[in-house]
Design a protein around this motif. Sequence first.
Motif, short mmCIF file in Angstrom:
data_model
loop_
_atom_site.label_atom_id
_atom_site.label_comp_id
_atom_site.label_asym_id
_atom_site.label_seq_id
_atom_site.Cartn_x
_atom_site.Cartn_y
_atom_site.Cartn_z
N GLY A 93 7.67 -11.87 -12.63
CA GLY A 93 6.76 -12.97 -12.38
C GLY A 93 6.10 -12.94 -11.03
N ASP A 94 6.46 -11.96 -10.17
CA ASP A 94 5.76 -11.84 -8.90
C ASP A 94 5.58 -10.37 -8.60
OD1 ASP A 94 8.00 -10.89 -6.90
OD2 ASP A 94 8.90 -12.48 -8.10
N ALA A 95 4.64 -10.07 -7.71
CA ALA A 95 4.27 -8.68 -7.45
C ALA A 95 5.45 -7.89 -6.90
CB ALA A 95 3.11 -8.64 -6.46
N THR A 96 6.31 -8.52 -6.12
CA THR A 96 7.41 -7.81 -5.48
C THR A 96 8.44 -7.34 -6.49
OG1 THR A 96 8.55 -9.90 -5.08
CG2 THR A 96 7.16 -9.08 -3.32
N SER A 97 8.53 -7.98 -7.66
CA SER A 97 9.51 -7.57 -8.66
C SER A 97 9.21 -6.18 -9.20
CB SER A 97 9.55 -8.59 -9.80
OG SER A 97 10.00 -9.84 -9.34
N GLY A 98 7.96 -5.73 -9.09
CA GLY A 98 7.62 -4.38 -9.50
C GLY A 98 8.05 -3.34 -8.50
N VAL A 99 8.45 -3.78 -7.28
CA VAL A 99 8.90 -2.86 -6.23
C VAL A 99 10.41 -2.90 -6.12
CG1 VAL A 99 8.71 -2.30 -3.78
CG2 VAL A 99 6.74 -3.24 -4.99
N VAL A 100 10.97 -4.10 -5.99
CA VAL A 100 12.42 -4.28 -5.91
C VAL A 100 12.78 -5.45 -6.81
CG1 VAL A 100 14.39 -4.72 -4.43
CG2 VAL A 100 12.42 -3.50 -3.50
N SER A 101 13.57 -5.21 -7.83
CA SER A 101 13.95 -6.29 -8.73
C SER A 101 14.98 -7.19 -8.05
CB SER A 101 14.54 -5.73 -10.02
OG SER A 101 15.83 -5.19 -9.78
N ALA A 102 15.13 -8.40 -8.60
CA ALA A 102 16.11 -9.34 -8.05
C ALA A 102 17.52 -8.76 -8.16
CB ALA A 102 16.02 -10.66 -8.80
N GLN A 103 17.80 -8.03 -9.24
CA GLN A 103 19.12 -7.43 -9.40
C GLN A 103 19.35 -6.33 -8.37
OE1 GLN A 103 21.64 -8.43 -11.07
NE2 GLN A 103 22.97 -6.71 -10.54
N GLN A 104 18.32 -5.55 -8.07
CA GLN A 104 18.45 -4.52 -7.03
C GLN A 104 18.70 -5.16 -5.67
OE1 GLN A 104 14.79 -2.25 -7.76
NE2 GLN A 104 16.09 -0.43 -7.96
N GLU A 105 18.01 -6.26 -5.41
CA GLU A 105 18.24 -6.97 -4.15
C GLU A 105 19.70 -7.42 -4.06
OE1 GLU A 105 15.46 -9.58 -1.91
OE2 GLU A 105 14.46 -9.70 -3.87
N HIS A 106 20.21 -7.96 -5.17
CA HIS A 106 21.59 -8.44 -5.18
C HIS A 106 22.56 -7.30 -4.92
CE1 HIS A 106 25.08 -10.85 -6.24
NE2 HIS A 106 25.46 -9.88 -7.06
N SER A 115 14.53 -17.18 -0.67
CA SER A 115 13.77 -17.73 -1.80
C SER A 115 12.37 -17.14 -1.89
CB SER A 115 13.69 -19.26 -1.70
OG SER A 115 12.86 -19.66 -0.63
N GLN A 116 11.79 -16.78 -0.75
CA GLN A 116 10.44 -16.20 -0.75
C GLN A 116 10.48 -14.68 -0.88
OE1 GLN A 116 7.93 -18.53 -0.92
NE2 GLN A 116 9.83 -19.72 -1.04
N ARG A 117 11.70 -14.14 -1.05
CA ARG A 117 11.91 -12.71 -1.27
C ARG A 117 11.22 -11.86 -0.21
NH1 ARG A 117 11.51 -10.27 -6.85
NH2 ARG A 117 13.08 -8.96 -5.85
N HIS A 118 11.45 -12.21 1.03
CA HIS A 118 10.81 -11.49 2.14
C HIS A 118 11.26 -10.04 2.23
CE1 HIS A 118 9.66 -15.46 4.34
NE2 HIS A 118 8.79 -15.11 3.40
N TYR A 119 12.50 -9.77 1.82
CA TYR A 119 12.94 -8.37 1.85
C TYR A 119 12.08 -7.53 0.91
CZ TYR A 119 15.41 -4.22 0.36
OH TYR A 119 15.70 -2.94 0.02
N ALA A 120 11.94 -7.99 -0.35
CA ALA A 120 11.15 -7.23 -1.32
C ALA A 120 9.70 -7.10 -0.87
CB ALA A 120 11.22 -7.90 -2.69
N ARG A 121 9.19 -8.14 -0.25
CA ARG A 121 7.79 -8.10 0.21
C ARG A 121 7.63 -7.13 1.38
NH1 ARG A 121 6.81 -14.47 0.40
NH2 ARG A 121 4.89 -13.93 1.49
N ARG A 122 8.66 -7.01 2.20
CA ARG A 122 8.58 -6.05 3.30
C ARG A 122 8.73 -4.63 2.79
NH1 ARG A 122 10.89 -8.05 8.99
NH2 ARG A 122 9.70 -6.21 9.52
#
Length: 478
Positions: free
Chosen positions: A31-44, A136-143
């Motif tokens: 649902g957001d552009a960053t999920s195509g780079v790093v998924s929420a599960q990968q972040e976890h 919550s803003q997924r700054h890691y994935a965005r970076r």
Amino acid sequence: MRKIAHFFSTISLLMMLTQTAQGNSELPTLGDATSGVVSAQQEHELGQVFLKMINSQVKTLNDPELTSYTEALIYRLAETSELQDRRISLVIIDSPQLNAFAAPGGIIGINAGLFLYAETEQEFASVVAHELAHLSQRHYARRVEAAQRQRIPSMAALLGSIILAAAGGGDLGAAALSSTIAGMQSEQLRFSRFNEQEADRVGIRNMARAGFDPRAMPRLFERMSRMEGGGPQLEFLRTHPVSRNRVADSLGRAEQYPVRNYQNNPSYHLMRMRVIVESSSSPENTARRLAADLETGHTSYPFATRYGLALAQLESGDTSKAAKTLKPLLASSPDNVYYRILNNRIRFAQAQQKEALANIKDILRLTPDNLPLTMTYADMLFKDKQYTAATRVLKTFSRTRKDDPEIWYQLAEAAGKAGDIEEVHKARAEFFFLTGNFDDAIKHLEYAAELPSTPFSTKTALKERVIEIQEYKKRMKL
């Protein structure tokens, strides 16, 4: 040198994981552009690796009262936050430095020093709300997304620099952090400033939703802005620079919310006192200073000063004075769990073990699975040489807090004294797993499985756990 070697191995690991995330083009879109780079599960998963490295390399503060209080505050803020994944892990660093950080996958790191610099719970909550906003803003994935565009694997180095700084790397940690930041291009720096502004904005909004004072954030920022350049203890300011514009911007946003009377939570001031006493190299000197503050009225919170004094007196072995100091607090607030725990610790130290154990057990019946009460009870049982009972309590509690390395460590100690060798190996295996020592974790599981007394069904479960850890190592490329 051992810490430094671990630091650089961690840097390599984090860079590899980050590059893996960047290189994976078949990730699901959430649902957001960053999920195509790093998924929420990968972040976890990356966050859990990072947490294991922190647990293995950094001195953490294992204070059940402090942990329980801080977790409750974090969960209160998380409930009203924009976090989609609310799997949150807390680590309290045993450091007097003013610092806090958020790492991918729901990791919130707080230095004990934050309790000393944040004068109220509202100010403390403002820092937590800011860090939750980064998550919550997924700054890691965005970076990572920004780094992918510019081919700069900076996020891994930033995480590694945080580890080194948290581990007490001093100038080396600051240098690592500075060189990492210096290596970023201008867009990266602009992106970082934007992240901080967004975390302030989202954090202030969340504070208001959760019933905290949004004006506490600019108040803390204002005081921090006067501290800049004030010394190495202000590590937070290196990664969260506070400019006049930032203070003004946060104040402007906070002023949009109506003025209210906010509760001054007394528990926060008790936690501050715990940090003061526990960080003291001389409880006797701390007791003298707190006694003088209480006598002269040089304290804004006499109840907290009295609590700290009783703590310091117990730590220095003066149990009769500790009991006398605590008595007025018990009389005024007989149901306060922190007072009741301290009171029974004092009684236990006064050779009233049976009464103290019975009291804590009775309180636990009313609030089962309470962290400070359970750990106090287990500790008392251990000191009373009731090792089998302590093992039973900790084993049961480990099912509730299976990701807490301190519980597994204490369980291994109690089981060892009780002569339960199978439980020793199983507890040590989980402790080593949670601190990133996977090879030793596997060894202890194998030791437990090889014991002649281990039931066949347990052997099967142990072998399955070995396979789980091996697959985890392979999946995370460890």
